[in-house]
Design an enzyme around this catalytic site. Structure first.
Site, mmCIF file in Angstrom:
data_model
loop_
_atom_site.group_PDB
_atom_site.id
_atom_site.type_symbol
_atom_site.label_atom_id
_atom_site.label_comp_id
_atom_site.label_asym_id
_atom_site.label_seq_id
_atom_site.Cartn_x
_atom_site.Cartn_y
_atom_site.Cartn_z
ATOM 1 N N TYR A 23 132.140 38.728 30.302
ATOM 2 C CA TYR A 23 130.907 37.922 30.264
ATOM 3 C C TYR A 23 129.911 38.333 31.361
ATOM 4 O O TYR A 23 128.824 38.854 31.063
ATOM 5 C CB TYR A 23 131.282 36.452 30.367
ATOM 6 C CG TYR A 23 130.130 35.483 30.457
ATOM 7 C CD1 TYR A 23 128.995 35.630 29.668
ATOM 8 C CD2 TYR A 23 130.194 34.400 31.327
ATOM 9 C CE1 TYR A 23 127.948 34.714 29.752
ATOM 10 C CE2 TYR A 23 129.161 33.485 31.416
ATOM 11 C CZ TYR A 23 128.033 33.660 30.627
ATOM 12 O OH TYR A 23 127.003 32.749 30.715
ATOM 13 N N ASP A 66 137.660 48.837 30.971
ATOM 14 C CA ASP A 66 137.999 47.464 30.579
ATOM 15 C C ASP A 66 139.203 47.551 29.648
ATOM 16 O O ASP A 66 139.230 48.406 28.762
ATOM 17 C CB ASP A 66 136.811 46.812 29.859
ATOM 18 C CG ASP A 66 136.915 45.299 29.818
ATOM 19 O OD1 ASP A 66 136.001 44.631 30.332
ATOM 20 O OD2 ASP A 66 137.912 44.775 29.262
ATOM 21 N N LEU A 82 139.957 45.326 27.541
ATOM 22 C CA LEU A 82 139.580 44.561 26.345
ATOM 23 C C LEU A 82 140.552 43.417 26.066
ATOM 24 O O LEU A 82 140.598 42.911 24.946
ATOM 25 C CB LEU A 82 139.427 45.476 25.111
ATOM 26 C CG LEU A 82 138.350 46.564 25.230
ATOM 27 C CD1 LEU A 82 138.272 47.379 23.928
ATOM 28 C CD2 LEU A 82 136.974 45.983 25.562
ATOM 29 N N GLY A 85 137.623 41.011 27.236
ATOM 30 C CA GLY A 85 136.255 41.481 26.998
ATOM 31 C C GLY A 85 136.063 41.938 25.558
ATOM 32 O O GLY A 85 136.982 41.877 24.729
ATOM 33 N N SER A 92 134.156 33.935 43.996
ATOM 34 C CA SER A 92 133.930 32.664 43.304
ATOM 35 C C SER A 92 133.770 31.520 44.283
ATOM 36 O O SER A 92 134.366 31.523 45.370
ATOM 37 C CB SER A 92 135.148 32.400 42.410
ATOM 38 O OG SER A 92 135.138 31.072 41.956
ATOM 39 N N TYR A 113 143.590 30.539 40.908
ATOM 40 C CA TYR A 113 142.475 31.457 40.663
ATOM 41 C C TYR A 113 141.665 31.675 41.950
ATOM 42 O O TYR A 113 141.446 32.811 42.383
ATOM 43 C CB TYR A 113 141.586 30.889 39.547
ATOM 44 C CG TYR A 113 140.250 31.565 39.438
ATOM 45 C CD1 TYR A 113 140.159 32.890 39.012
ATOM 46 C CD2 TYR A 113 139.071 30.900 39.778
ATOM 47 C CE1 TYR A 113 138.932 33.519 38.927
ATOM 48 C CE2 TYR A 113 137.849 31.515 39.691
ATOM 49 C CZ TYR A 113 137.782 32.827 39.267
ATOM 50 O OH TYR A 113 136.574 33.457 39.190
ATOM 51 N N LYS A 173 141.077 35.042 44.452
ATOM 52 C CA LYS A 173 139.752 35.577 44.811
ATOM 53 C C LYS A 173 139.615 35.673 46.330
ATOM 54 O O LYS A 173 139.068 36.630 46.868
ATOM 55 C CB LYS A 173 138.643 34.699 44.225
ATOM 56 C CG LYS A 173 138.498 34.840 42.719
ATOM 57 C CD LYS A 173 137.835 36.153 42.352
ATOM 58 C CE LYS A 173 137.819 36.398 40.866
ATOM 59 N NZ LYS A 173 137.098 37.610 40.456
ATOM 60 N N PHE A 214 128.795 30.660 41.621
ATOM 61 C CA PHE A 214 129.036 29.271 41.276
ATOM 62 C C PHE A 214 129.265 29.243 39.753
ATOM 63 O O PHE A 214 130.068 30.038 39.273
ATOM 64 C CB PHE A 214 127.943 28.372 41.877
ATOM 65 C CG PHE A 214 128.243 28.124 43.355
ATOM 66 C CD1 PHE A 214 128.288 29.202 44.261
ATOM 67 C CD2 PHE A 214 128.597 26.878 43.819
ATOM 68 C CE1 PHE A 214 128.659 29.017 45.598
ATOM 69 C CE2 PHE A 214 128.968 26.668 45.155
ATOM 70 C CZ PHE A 214 128.997 27.743 46.031
ATOM 71 N N LEU A 243 132.079 24.338 29.909
ATOM 72 C CA LEU A 243 131.313 23.192 29.414
ATOM 73 C C LEU A 243 130.165 23.605 28.480
ATOM 74 O O LEU A 243 130.047 23.058 27.369
ATOM 75 C CB LEU A 243 130.752 22.401 30.612
ATOM 76 C CG LEU A 243 129.902 21.199 30.220
ATOM 77 C CD1 LEU A 243 130.731 20.141 29.523
ATOM 78 C CD2 LEU A 243 129.209 20.613 31.463
HETATM 79 N N1 UDP Z 1 133.892 19.829 31.764
HETATM 80 C C1 UDP Z 1 133.927 18.713 30.958
HETATM 81 N N2 UDP Z 1 134.350 18.869 29.659
HETATM 82 C C2 UDP Z 1 134.730 20.069 29.144
HETATM 83 C C3 UDP Z 1 134.689 21.206 29.988
HETATM 84 C C4 UDP Z 1 134.257 21.056 31.296
HETATM 85 O O1 UDP Z 1 133.597 17.600 31.373
HETATM 86 O O2 UDP Z 1 135.117 20.131 27.975
HETATM 87 C C5 UDP Z 1 133.412 19.682 33.155
HETATM 88 C C6 UDP Z 1 134.414 20.161 34.202
HETATM 89 O O3 UDP Z 1 135.272 19.098 34.551
HETATM 90 C C7 UDP Z 1 133.477 20.581 35.339
HETATM 91 C C8 UDP Z 1 132.210 21.039 34.616
HETATM 92 O O4 UDP Z 1 132.284 20.491 33.304
HETATM 93 O O5 UDP Z 1 133.151 19.457 36.127
HETATM 94 C C9 UDP Z 1 132.113 22.550 34.512
HETATM 95 O O6 UDP Z 1 133.342 23.025 34.000
HETATM 96 P P1 UDP Z 1 133.537 24.528 33.514
HETATM 97 O O7 UDP Z 1 134.929 24.630 32.956
HETATM 98 O O8 UDP Z 1 132.413 24.923 32.632
HETATM 99 O O9 UDP Z 1 133.386 25.390 34.834
HETATM 100 P P2 UDP Z 1 134.192 25.317 36.239
HETATM 101 O O10 UDP Z 1 133.426 24.348 37.089
HETATM 102 O O11 UDP Z 1 135.583 24.895 35.961
HETATM 103 O O12 UDP Z 1 134.104 26.710 36.748
#
Ligand code: UDP
Length: 329
Positions: free
Chosen positions: A11, A31, A33, A36, A116, A140, A144, A168, A189
């Site tokens: 990504y 890569d 794959l 990816g 990260s 994870y 890192k 982030f 999310l």
């Molecule tokens: N989150 C959520 N529902 C989902 C997936 C993620 O509420 O189905 C929340 C998760 O708890 C976090 C935020 O969305 O607070 C971002 O989560 P994501 O997995 O996208 O990224 P992360 O912060 O884990 O790197």
């Protein structure tokens, strides 16, 4: 002169690869794959295999004049890392040791590395500056951090020059419309919300609405892949110019809650979808927001695409034109 992009089919790697090529750099990709997508690499030479495969890497370094390595190749799912710590140490830390060995064999001494925000764990202060305590709450983030320390000691011992970029929440899709976010399984999310808007998922689950935040849901600092790509270009140039090693946060300094993302997605897509409140997800800090002062001041980085609207509109364009992602899983 070429840039080696390890994990260039993933990504963030593919978005940076696209930006490097647009800036006129010759790029070579390695890569395996496993996560990816071949189509994300475009026309660049692609060596399919693992960065820990010495014979493969010897071939890559012999066949191309590599000046700098961009290293994105890693497993990056927090939940999976808690179930499979050995896989994460192997894929992330051990493979990076092997990559650095190969670089050393071929006298390549510059690397830009994907770190990260997970290295901080639950932060003491927000926005988080780079010197905040490092106390990862998951495997994870721990790998890192270990990779960062590895770079540091290789810098001390061998003079390796490295730039570590602590992302982030990477989000959004390229304005080219050719590449975007496609994980299997999807756990992030924004793609989950957009799949719900497409009617491909029944509902969105909010993981906890009892956090100490204004609307009770977790706040994250979402950073557009176009902004991540511009930071990698600046980091590569810094190393090529001999300006030395450094560690930088890459975030927008702006937090968005889960509910704010859902509301923005409803607005951008013009579609409604069901939302439920589910239990908290283990290991989720309430608020993660970067201080990006150091990257602005020392790299000259200006994140320009990381508002909710730009992130969601670009991601929505990708999801709409590629309902099955790259269609290779
Ligand atoms: N989150 C959520 N529902 C989902 C997936 C993620 O509420 O189905 C929340 C998760 O708890 C976090 C935020 O969305 O607070 C971002 O989560 P994501 O997995 O996208 O990224 P992360 O912060 O884990 O790197």
């Amino acid at each position: 002169m070429s840039i080696l992009v390890c994990g260039g089919a993933g990504y963030v790697g593919s978005h940076c690869l696209e930006a490097l090529k647009a800036a006129g750099y010759d790029c070579v990709v390695v890569d395996d794959l496993s996560r990816g997508h071949r189509a994300a690499v475009g026309e660049s030479p692609l060596y399919v295999g693992n960065i820990a495969d010495d014979a493969l890497m010897d071939r890559v370094f012999r066949e191309h004049h590599i000046e700098v390595v961009l290293h994105f190749a890693a497993a990056s799912q927090v939940g999976e890392s808690m179930k499979e710590p050995l896989l994460y140490y192997e894929n992330n830390l051990c493979a990076t040791v092997a990559l650095l060995r190969s670089m050393r064999r071929h006298e390549v001494g510059r690397i830009v590395f994907s770190s990260s925000a997970a290295v901080y764990g639950e932060p003491d202060t927000v926005p988080i500056p780079e010197e905040s305590p490092k106390a990862p709450t998951n495997t994870y983030g721990e790998t890192k951090l270990a990779m960062e320390r590895l770079m540091h000691w290789c810098h001390v011992a061998y003079g390796l020059e490295y730039v570590s970029l602590r992302y982030f929440n990477a989000a959004g899709a390229s304005p080219s419309g050719i590449i975007g976010e496609d994980h299997t399984p999807e756990t992030h999310l924004i793609p989950l919300v957009l799949q719900a808007a497409q009617g491909r998922r029944e509902k969105v689950s909010i993981f906890g609405d009892d956090y100490p935040t204004p609307d009770g849901t977790c706040i994250r600092d979402y950073i557009h892949t176009s902004d991540l790509a511009s930071a990698h270009l600046l980091a590569a140039r810094r190393l090529l110019a001999g300006e030395g090693s450094g560690i930088f946060n890459l975030g927008s300094e702006h937090g968005l809650s889960v509910r704010q993302i859902i509301d923005a997605a409803r607005k951008v897509t013009g579609r409604d979808f069901p939302v439920e409140v589910a239990p908290r997800r283990a290991g989720d800090p309430a608020v993660l927001i970067a201080s990006n002062r150091k990257a602005r001041e020392e790299l000259g980085w200006v994140p320009a695409h990381s508002d909710a609207e730009s992130i969601l509109a670009s991601a929505w364009a990708w999801h709409s034109s590629h309902p099955d992602g790259f269609g290779d899983r």
